[in-house]
Write an enzyme that holds these catalytic residues in place. Structure first.
Site, short mmCIF file in Angstrom:
data_model
loop_
_atom_site.label_atom_id
_atom_site.label_comp_id
_atom_site.label_asym_id
_atom_site.label_seq_id
_atom_site.Cartn_x
_atom_site.Cartn_y
_atom_site.Cartn_z
N GLY A 241 0.86 -1.19 0.00
CA GLY A 241 0.00 0.00 0.00
C GLY A 241 0.89 1.24 0.00
O GLY A 241 2.04 1.20 -0.45
N ARG A 242 0.34 2.32 0.55
CA ARG A 242 1.09 3.59 0.55
C ARG A 242 2.46 3.44 1.19
O ARG A 242 3.47 3.88 0.62
CB ARG A 242 0.32 4.64 1.37
N ILE A 243 2.50 2.86 2.39
CA ILE A 243 3.78 2.82 3.12
C ILE A 243 4.74 1.83 2.44
O ILE A 243 5.92 2.13 2.26
CB ILE A 243 3.54 2.48 4.61
N ARG B 278 -2.20 -8.42 -1.81
CA ARG B 278 -3.42 -9.12 -2.26
C ARG B 278 -3.51 -9.13 -3.78
O ARG B 278 -3.96 -10.08 -4.38
CB ARG B 278 -4.65 -8.44 -1.66
N THR C 23 7.36 -2.43 10.94
CA THR C 23 6.89 -1.12 11.42
C THR C 23 5.37 -1.02 11.27
O THR C 23 4.81 0.07 11.28
CB THR C 23 7.56 0.04 10.63
N ARG D 174 2.32 -3.74 12.48
CA ARG D 174 1.67 -4.12 13.73
C ARG D 174 2.31 -5.41 14.24
O ARG D 174 2.55 -6.35 13.46
CB ARG D 174 0.16 -4.36 13.52
N GLU E 247 1.85 -4.37 23.03
CA GLU E 247 2.39 -3.07 23.43
C GLU E 247 1.61 -2.51 24.61
O GLU E 247 0.38 -2.64 24.64
CB GLU E 247 2.26 -2.07 22.27
N HIS F 207 7.60 2.03 19.03
CA HIS F 207 6.54 2.48 18.12
C HIS F 207 6.74 3.95 17.70
O HIS F 207 5.91 4.81 18.00
CB HIS F 207 5.15 2.27 18.75
N GLY G 235 7.23 4.96 14.45
CA GLY G 235 7.00 5.14 13.00
C GLY G 235 6.52 6.53 12.62
O GLY G 235 7.08 7.17 11.73
C1 DGY Z 1 -0.86 4.44 13.26
O1 DGY Z 1 -1.25 5.57 13.00
O2 DGY Z 1 -1.57 3.46 13.15
C2 DGY Z 1 0.53 4.28 13.69
O3 DGY Z 1 0.83 3.00 14.06
C3 DGY Z 1 0.90 5.25 14.78
O4 DGY Z 1 2.26 5.45 14.60
#
Ligand code: DGY
Length: 328
Positions: free
Chosen positions: A159-161, A181, A241, A243, A272, A290, A292
């Site tokens: 996806g985007r990331i 997918r 990075t 979940r 977490e 966490h 990111g």
């Molecule tokens: C989110 O926005 O879901 C990120 O995990 C927070 O850094």
């Protein structure tokens, strides 16, 4: 007569400019203590708010949503990941759920690259040794890591990331592979010179570095199971990075301990803020709390997205970042 301002309850402390703007625009209740709300406090907030602005530390499941008052119409999440909210149950009660996509993409991709470099080049270990006075001079063989240029990066979730990571990684000379997918558009595949793997198992067995970027859903829970993690090559590095729930952390810790894979860079954890004790103290694991999206700019942008979603809803329109359960 001015329209009544909606009651917006914010569950955690947000960046100052975001809180100030929310106070100007809405009848906003802030959380100055920044302590996570207890379940009872969340239930109380749901019973009183027109809009709840929670974040990833608030678990809002179907049972809790039973406590929502009839006036609650919007859950405007501060964050993109939405696995802590039962969106289908909220929608069934007529509550719209929004998130903050897009604005934390680049920051998360940057941190992913930082973890790849940290693990491959032993940056944290080197910094710790130096701070402890352990640098006794350059030697031809001390503290060697691995070159990343020319290696294969397997991205899970394009996806985007995932795509933002791929762009950076390509600039570092990595070859881009991905499992998703469905394949990305031919234009993006060409830009990234990316190879699509329909079979995650087959991709895992052939990569030097694997990075996780899919959302946590029932389908991705422990996607990297003990069986799949064993497919990784002994020199492979695993980065997460996204979940924590996507990886079987106990199985991963055992592989790292036994040297069955070379290293891991983890910014997220299944329970977490608790960290699986088996991950602690492993020299080949770089663990971050966490981080990111943790840039001032990113967090302000996230707050602005929350505000836009609330204002659009106030104006009687559909908020731009509605979460549709089938998209998750
Ligand atoms: C989110 O926005 O879901 C990120 O995990 C927070 O850094």
């Amino acid at each position: 007569m001015a329209a009544r301002k909606p009651k917006v309850i914010v569950t955690r402390k947000l960046p100052g400019p975001v809180e100030t703007r929310m106070r100007e625009l809405f009848n906003t209740e802030l959380n100055d203590t920044d302590e996570p709300l207890s379940r009872a406090q969340l239930a109380d907030a749901l019973s009183r708010a027109d809009v709840l602005a929670p974040t990833i530390t608030d678990k809002i499941d179907a049972a809790l949503l039973e406590k929502a008052g009839p006036q609650l119409k919007l859950i405007a999440n501060f964050g993109v990941g939405i696995d802590h909210v039962d969106v289908a149950a909220a929608n069934a009660r007529g509550i719209t759920v929004t998130n903050t996509p897009g604005v934390l993409t680049e920051d998360t991709a940057d941190l992913t690259m930082a973890l790849i470099m940290a693990v491959a080049r032993r940056i944290v270990e080197g910094a710790e040794v130096t701070q402890a006075g352990g640098f006794h001079g350059w030697t031809p063989t001390w503290m060697m890591g691995h070159r990343i240029t020319g290696k294969r990066l397997g991205i899970i979730g394009m996806g985007r990331i995932g795509q933002a990571v791929a762009r950076r990684a390509k600039a570092f000379g990595l070859q881009i592979h991905y499992h998703n997918r469905k394949p990305v558009s031919p234009r993006i595949a060409e830009e990234l010179e990316a190879t699509y793997w329909d079979s995650l198992d087959q991709m895992l067995a052939r990569m030097d570095i694997v990075s996780v970027h899919s959302p946590h859903t029932p389908a991705t829970y422990h996607l990297l199971s003990a069986r799949r993690l064993k497919l990784l090559q002994p020199h492979a590095i695993l980065i997460n990075t996204a979940r924590g729930e996507i990886i079987d952390e106990t199985a991963l810790a055992e592989l790292l301990r036994d040297g069955a894979i070379a290293g891991a860079g983890l910014d997220v954890f299944e329970f977490e803020p608790k960290i699986n004790p088996k991950l602690l103290g492993l020299p080949n694991a770089v663990l971050l709390p966490h981080l990111g999206s943790a840039t001032i700019e990113g967090r302000i942008d996230m707050g602005e997205k929350v505000i836009i979603n609330i204002r659009t809803w106030m104006d009687g329109h559909k908020p731009p970042d509605r979460v549709i359960p089938s998209m998750m």
